[in-house]
Motif scaffolding. Sequence first.
Motif, PDB file in Angstrom:
ATOM      1  N   ALA A  86       0.834  -1.198   0.000  1.00 23.69           N
ATOM      2  CA  ALA A  86       0.000   0.000   0.000  1.00 23.69           C
ATOM      3  C   ALA A  86       0.872   1.253   0.000  1.00 23.69           C
ATOM      4  CB  ALA A  86      -0.909  -0.005   1.227  1.00 23.69           C
ATOM      5  N   PRO A  87       0.357   2.372  -0.535  1.00 27.28           N
ATOM      6  CA  PRO A  87       1.151   3.606  -0.614  1.00 27.28           C
ATOM      7  C   PRO A  87       1.761   4.019   0.724  1.00 27.28           C
ATOM      8  CG  PRO A  87      -0.854   3.841  -1.892  1.00 27.28           C
ATOM      9  CD  PRO A  87      -0.967   2.525  -1.175  1.00 27.28           C
ATOM     10  N   LEU A  88       1.023   3.874   1.829  1.00 27.15           N
ATOM     11  CA  LEU A  88       1.563   4.255   3.130  1.00 27.15           C
ATOM     12  C   LEU A  88       2.813   3.456   3.475  1.00 27.15           C
ATOM     13  CD1 LEU A  88      -1.658   4.656   5.318  1.00 27.15           C
ATOM     14  CD2 LEU A  88      -0.101   6.459   4.564  1.00 27.15           C
ATOM     15  N   ALA A  89       2.850   2.204   3.045  1.00 25.14           N
ATOM     16  CA  ALA A  89       3.999   1.350   3.360  1.00 25.14           C
ATOM     17  C   ALA A  89       5.206   1.670   2.487  1.00 25.14           C
ATOM     18  CB  ALA A  89       3.613  -0.118   3.187  1.00 25.14           C
ATOM     19  N   ARG A  90       5.031   2.526   1.486  1.00 26.15           N
ATOM     20  CA  ARG A  90       6.140   2.891   0.605  1.00 26.15           C
ATOM     21  C   ARG A  90       6.696   4.275   0.918  1.00 26.15           C
ATOM     22  NH1 ARG A  90       2.301   1.200  -3.334  1.00 26.15           N
ATOM     23  NH2 ARG A  90       2.252   3.282  -4.252  1.00 26.15           N
ATOM     24  N   ASP A  91       6.238   4.857   2.012  1.00 21.06           N
ATOM     25  CA  ASP A  91       6.685   6.194   2.408  1.00 21.06           C
ATOM     26  C   ASP A  91       7.848   6.066   3.385  1.00 21.06           C
ATOM     27  OD1 ASP A  91       7.064   8.704   3.516  1.00 21.06           O
ATOM     28  OD2 ASP A  91       4.934   9.196   3.537  1.00 21.06           O
ATOM     29  N   PRO A  92       9.088   6.347   2.977  1.00 24.64           N
ATOM     30  CA  PRO A  92      10.234   6.159   3.865  1.00 24.64           C
ATOM     31  C   PRO A  92      10.199   7.060   5.100  1.00 24.64           C
ATOM     32  CG  PRO A  92      10.884   7.301   1.848  1.00 24.64           C
ATOM     33  CD  PRO A  92       9.496   6.811   1.640  1.00 24.64           C
ATOM     34  N   ALA A  93       9.680   8.266   4.949  1.00 27.72           N
ATOM     35  CA  ALA A  93       9.597   9.170   6.104  1.00 27.72           C
ATOM     36  C   ALA A  93       8.622   8.621   7.138  1.00 27.72           C
ATOM     37  CB  ALA A  93       9.169  10.564   5.650  1.00 27.72           C
ATOM     38  N   LEU A  94       7.492   8.108   6.663  1.00 27.49           N
ATOM     39  CA  LEU A  94       6.514   7.509   7.571  1.00 27.49           C
ATOM     40  C   LEU A  94       7.092   6.267   8.243  1.00 27.49           C
ATOM     41  CD1 LEU A  94       3.661   7.320   8.750  1.00 27.49           C
ATOM     42  CD2 LEU A  94       2.983   6.050   6.702  1.00 27.49           C
ATOM     43  N   ALA A  95       7.839   5.463   7.482  1.00 25.48           N
ATOM     44  CA  ALA A  95       8.435   4.248   8.036  1.00 25.48           C
ATOM     45  C   ALA A  95       9.391   4.587   9.174  1.00 25.48           C
ATOM     46  CB  ALA A  95       9.155   3.473   6.938  1.00 25.48           C
ATOM     47  N   ALA A  96      10.236   5.590   8.967  1.00 27.46           N
ATOM     48  CA  ALA A  96      11.187   5.993  10.004  1.00 27.46           C
ATOM     49  C   ALA A  96      10.451   6.489  11.248  1.00 27.46           C
ATOM     50  CB  ALA A  96      12.120   7.070   9.465  1.00 27.46           C
ATOM     51  N   LYS A  97       9.385   7.258  11.032  1.00 26.40           N
ATOM     52  CA  LYS A  97       8.623   7.795  12.163  1.00 26.40           C
ATOM     53  C   LYS A  97       7.905   6.690  12.917  1.00 26.40           C
ATOM     54  CE  LYS A  97       7.099  11.286  14.563  1.00 26.40           C
ATOM     55  NZ  LYS A  97       8.040  12.091  15.365  1.00 26.40           N
ATOM     56  N   ASP A  98       7.279   5.761  12.179  1.00 27.56           N
ATOM     57  CA  ASP A  98       6.556   4.659  12.805  1.00 27.56           C
ATOM     58  C   ASP A  98       7.523   3.801  13.621  1.00 27.56           C
ATOM     59  OD1 ASP A  98       4.736   2.729  13.519  1.00 27.56           O
ATOM     60  OD2 ASP A  98       4.070   2.298  11.497  1.00 27.56           O
ATOM     61  N   PHE A  99       8.691   3.545  13.073  1.00 32.29           N
ATOM     62  CA  PHE A  99       9.691   2.739  13.770  1.00 32.29           C
ATOM     63  C   PHE A  99      10.118   3.436  15.060  1.00 32.29           C
ATOM     64  CE2 PHE A  99      13.505   0.372  14.588  1.00 32.29           C
ATOM     65  CZ  PHE A  99      13.324  -0.852  13.941  1.00 32.29           C
ATOM     66  N   GLU A 100      10.358   4.719  14.986  1.00 29.72           N
ATOM     67  CA  GLU A 100      10.774   5.478  16.169  1.00 29.72           C
ATOM     68  C   GLU A 100       9.691   5.474  17.242  1.00 29.72           C
ATOM     69  OE1 GLU A 100      11.725   9.308  14.718  1.00 29.72           O
ATOM     70  OE2 GLU A 100      13.517   8.651  13.618  1.00 29.72           O
ATOM     71  N   ILE A 101       8.433   5.637  16.827  1.00 30.08           N
ATOM     72  CA  ILE A 101       7.332   5.630  17.790  1.00 30.08           C
ATOM     73  C   ILE A 101       7.216   4.260  18.446  1.00 30.08           C
ATOM     74  CG2 ILE A 101       4.818   5.760  18.019  1.00 30.08           C
ATOM     75  CD1 ILE A 101       4.852   7.886  15.818  1.00 30.08           C
ATOM     76  N   SER A 102       7.345   3.197  17.650  1.00 31.93           N
ATOM     77  CA  SER A 102       7.270   1.840  18.205  1.00 31.93           C
ATOM     78  C   SER A 102       8.419   1.585  19.166  1.00 31.93           C
ATOM     79  CB  SER A 102       7.295   0.805  17.064  1.00 31.93           C
ATOM     80  OG  SER A 102       6.163   0.950  16.231  1.00 31.93           O
ATOM     81  N   GLU A 103       9.604   2.081  18.825  1.00 34.88           N
ATOM     82  CA  GLU A 103      10.752   1.963  19.740  1.00 34.88           C
ATOM     83  C   GLU A 103      10.463   2.669  21.055  1.00 34.88           C
ATOM     84  OE1 GLU A 103      14.961   1.571  17.483  1.00 34.88           O
ATOM     85  OE2 GLU A 103      13.953   3.513  17.257  1.00 34.88           O
ATOM     86  N   ARG A 104       9.926   3.865  20.953  1.00 35.17           N
ATOM     87  CA  ARG A 104       9.650   4.652  22.150  1.00 35.17           C
ATOM     88  C   ARG A 104       8.587   3.996  23.023  1.00 35.17           C
ATOM     89  NH1 ARG A 104       9.111   9.012  19.728  1.00 35.17           N
ATOM     90  NH2 ARG A 104       6.848   9.279  19.632  1.00 35.17           N
TER      91      ARG A 104
END
Length: 300
Positions: free
Chosen positions: A277-295
């Motif tokens: 899906a388009p959301l899964a191809r957004d590198p900026a969103l991926a980095a942010k989601d990963f950071e939030i999950s880490e936090r």
Amino acid sequence: MALCCVDVFYYAIWTIVPFFLGLRFHHRLLWNPKACPAQLKGKTTIVTGANSGIGKFIALDFARRGARVLLACRDQQAGDAAVQEIRRLTHNQDVHLRLLDTSSLASVRACANRINEEEKALHILVNNVGASGLPEEITQDGLQISFATNHLGPFLLTNLLLGTVNFSHFKGENLTCRMDNVYNSTKLHQLICTTELARRLQGSGVTANAVHPGYCMTSIMRHYSLALRIAFNIIGVFFFKYVEQGAVSPIYCAVSEELEGVTGKFFDSDCSLARPAPLARDPALAAKDFEISERLTSKL
């Protein structure tokens, strides 16, 4: 010439049945794990949710290939039964149970700590998790239970085990009150974070990919009403895969030599590269989601 009701009935049967049988046969025209000669002797593998369904058949395949297989399951009794069955069918005694409840971050940490202490290396981690229809509950960690079970738990497990990994494929695949939407959102988070994980691991020799096993006849509907479960099973007889078939694409990504070095990709139920899906191809969103999950996981 007019047709009587009986004639119409038989005509419908002979028209519809071949169609449904064709659908069922189509599901069998996939990459065949049994035709793949890859061996996993000396490799350590972990499959979560491996006491039933797709996870069980993935664990069974790895055991047949000679791997050391750890079944990470929530239920002791069901997990022990799966371990004994896999040992019996494969004659591989190096199959073991590790208790894991992905809805509890404390359980995830305990499981990861034990694995890190006991295992010298981890070669394949299959995050097989898909709980849909869970009640609207908040866990002891203060998290929505579906979000914790399907995304944050596997996310935390993966990151806690990274120090033990030396070669592996990680599989995975806006929250509202509708249970299916919550489930879909957790799968999207998994896919997004897998993409970011692959980016972070570039050059390390570790690969991370996401897999959609397809719609399968599993116990995923166990939290829904009896009527919905019955309807699911009736429809599934004609349109859905058996669990053995659902396990094919994850096994393919884990053992196929042609995918060595392939990372950050999404594979569909036919073992083919798919466009997420388009959301899964957004590198900026991926980095942010990963950071939030880490936090979220580091604080708990």
